[in-house]
Write an enzyme that holds these catalytic residues in place. Structure first.
Site, PDB file in Angstrom:
ATOM      1  N   ASP A  79       0.815  -1.200   0.000  1.00 24.90           N
ATOM      2  CA  ASP A  79       0.000   0.000   0.000  1.00 24.90           C
ATOM      3  C   ASP A  79       0.860   1.266   0.000  1.00 24.90           C
ATOM      4  OD1 ASP A  79      -2.672   1.375   0.492  1.00 24.90           O
ATOM      5  OD2 ASP A  79      -1.550   2.040   2.258  1.00 24.90           O
ATOM      6  N   GLU A  81       1.414  -0.142  -4.933  1.00 25.63           N
ATOM      7  CA  GLU A  81       0.632   1.071  -5.157  1.00 25.63           C
ATOM      8  C   GLU A  81       1.600   2.224  -4.964  1.00 25.63           C
ATOM      9  OE1 GLU A  81      -3.077   3.743  -3.490  1.00 25.63           O
ATOM     10  OE2 GLU A  81      -1.960   2.460  -2.135  1.00 25.63           O
TER      11      GLU A  81
END
Length: 586
Positions: free
Chosen positions: A269, A301
């Site tokens: 993330d 990400e």
């Protein structure tokens, strides 16, 4: 990533046995003995408390480590006690009892599953889901046969690490090694992975290494060195991954999920908030070195569109540029971060199809220099999607795309997503035409609950639709149980039609696209109208794949139909919104 795919022959046995013991977390040294360790460089002393017994002083060691060897069998509840009497959980506890403020639980490691060979990255079709809205790990396991029948090849689970309360998106976790009790015991998560493998499905886990949640994180009490206050993030000081102890914490966590639980991949993330590409590359290398012989897939990400990371150990990146451009074309929305994609969105989509990222080092309309050149990367270095937890749940009301876009145009975009060479991802419920929202939910209390509630409403104050207090009051309270309950996906009124479309598309992808993906490259793309594009790829076997996508009710009359048989047509891109895909041998 083909360069990281290894033979499964050495997936267990000697390689696993020779793996060095982790720095963090307890280590079983016998049938009823264990070594407890904690890095507490700012604490002059530390004690271990086992449930039912008094605290026992731990031995200080080099570099701020404390340790203690003692009698303890699996299932033993324990915690650490600071000099002022504060009891804290083990930040690397493999299980918790009584929440993040409760007791840590000693657990024996799971034996790896040596019988699962994994699947190549090119076969990946991701389905992102939240364990909580399905009732936990057992509820997700019940979905597996349906996903397999649909053509999904990989379950991607939003973060499961322990958090405060009984419901949370997962991005407020504070104990990264311990699965949340609300979803089931660690054994249930391990069983979910095994059940997925028996269905032929991979399992990916979303992990959060850029921050800790606001409730239940005690690291600052004894190890403020874990954070770098000179580097600011939306959550405070950045994690100090340049320190070997901190880097080891996250690398060991990744290896635990992949090794012990048998996960096939991880999605990291918001790594732009870590701000240390050298750490990311080193972590990827260390993960792969710790798990030789395994097909391990690592996905980022990264708002920075940092293309070199996709050549340095990571298989792919979530491509927000693809989503944002298509969202503008499908909905006409241009507020917030969509402003960077509002001008000539068809041209931006064409660049995305041909080169991966839209922004590759230019200054965006909002004044940010973003991205690096990506046109040389293989198409499978990008995970494309029309919906995900962020782009749905970070909307004020959690609106699904089907409530914002014209269905015919959305079906055309769905065909493009499923049949282009990039790796496709669906968000839970998308395959059934869900129109129920997915909203931001937490389970905080008292002052923290109020701060989160008001912070959520302030976040949307600059949007015209929520400019006045009365409008902002309509934004769901993240802590209200009904906000969580509303977020459970429910099949839409046209569920059967959407499932039939996805089943046909994914069957076609498996037969005609996947076998040709290795070695594929983009030939180019262009805008052929205000809301229409054409694109072409040279597949690994020499075949040419062409795509014509129109999201304009007026169609794309300037399009030239390429030679070769039609693989799939949805609607009529020449006479109205639709998509046609050709596969030729030219």
């Amino acid at each position: 990533m083909s360069t990281h795919t290894r033979s499964p022959a050495a997936a267990s046995g000697p390689a696993a046995a020779s793996r060095p013991a982790p720095l963090w977390g307890p280590l079983l040294t016998g049938a009823d003995t264990a070594r407890f360790r904690l890095w507490a460089p700012s604490s002059p002393a530390l004690a271990l408390e086992i449930a039912g017994e008094g605290p026992v002083a731990m031995q200080p060691g080099p570099d701020g480590w404390f340790s203690l060897d003692t009698k303890a069998a699996p299932g033993t509840r324990y915690r650490f006690v600071l000099p002022d009497g504060t009891a804290v959980p083990d930040p690397a506890a493999r299980a918790q009892s009584g929440g993040v403020h409760g007791w840590s639980v000693l657990r024996a490691p799971f034996a790896p599953d040596a019988g699962w060979p994994g699947r190549p990255w090119e076969e990946t079709v991701l389905w992102e889901a939240h364990a909580g809205v399905f009732g936990g790990f057992e509820g997700l396991a019940a979905e597996l046969p349906r996903l397999k029948a649909l053509g999904i090849t990989a379950l991607e689970i939003m973060p499961v690490n322990a958090f405060s309360g009984s419901r949370n998106w997962g991005y407020d976790g504070v104990l990264p090694f311990a699965p949340a009790e609300a979803y089931g015991p660690p054994e249930a998560l391990h069983a979910l992975v095994g059940a997925a493998h028996r269905e032929g499905l991979m399992v990916f886990l979303d992990v959060v290494y850029n921050h800790f949640g606001p409730d239940g994180n005690f690291l600052n009490a004894y190890a403020p060195e874990f954070f770098d206050t000179s580097e600011d993030t939306p959550w405070g000081g950045a994690v100090a991954v340049s320190r070997p102890e901190v880097a080891a914490f996250f690398t060991e966590n990744a290896v635990m999920w992949l090794g012990e639980y048998g996960m096939d991949g991880l999605r990291f993330d918001a790594v732009h908030a870590i701000g240390n590409p050298a750490f990311l590359d080193r972590m990827a290398a260390d993960i792969r070195a710790a798990l030789p012989g395994r097909r391990i897939h690592l996905v980022l990400e990264n708002e920075d569109n940092d293309a070199p990371r996709l050549e340095a150990g990571f298989d792919a990146q979530w491509n927000d540029d693809f989503h944002n451009t298509l969202h503008v074309l499908l909905t006409g929305e241009t507020e917030g971060y969509y402003a960077d994609f509002a001008e000539a969105p068809a041209r931006r989509l064409a660049r995305c199809l041909a080169e991966g990222f839209v922004w590759q080092g230019e200054t965006t309309p909002r004044g940010r220099v973003r991205g690096r050149a990506s046109g040389h990367l293989r198409p499978t270095a990008f995970v494309n999607f029309l919906q995900n937890h962020d782009q749905t749940g970070n909307r004020a009301m959690g609106d699904r795309l089907l409530t914002l876009a014209e269905p015919a145009a959305l079906r055309a975009a769905t065909v493009a997503l499923a049949l282009m060479p990039a790796i496709p991802m669906l968000f839970m419920g998308e395959e059934q035409g869900a129109v129920t929202p997915f909203q931001f939910f937490t389970d905080f209390h008292d002052d923290l609950a109020e701060a989160v509630r008001e912070g959520r409403r302030r976040e949307f104050a600059h949007f015209p639709a929520f400019a006045n207090p009365e409008a902002r009051a309509r934004i769901p309270d993240p802590n209200a149980p009904e906000t969580f309950l509303r977020s459970r996906p429910v099949p839409g009124p046209d569920a059967a039609a959407w499932e039939a479309l996805w089943r046909a598309l994914l069957d076609l992808r498996a037969r005609q696209i996947v076998p040709r993906l290795a070695g594929a490259s983009a030939l180019g793309a262009e805008a052929i109208g205000p809301r229409a594009v054409s694109a072409a790829w040279r597949m690994g076997d020499g075949a040419r794949l062409d795509l014509l996508l129109s999201l304009d009710p007026a169609g794309a009359p300037d399009a030239i139909c390429p030679p070769g048989p039609v693989l799939f047509t949805e609607g009529d891109p020449l006479g109205g919104a639709g998509c046609t895909v050709w596969l030729g041998a030219s």
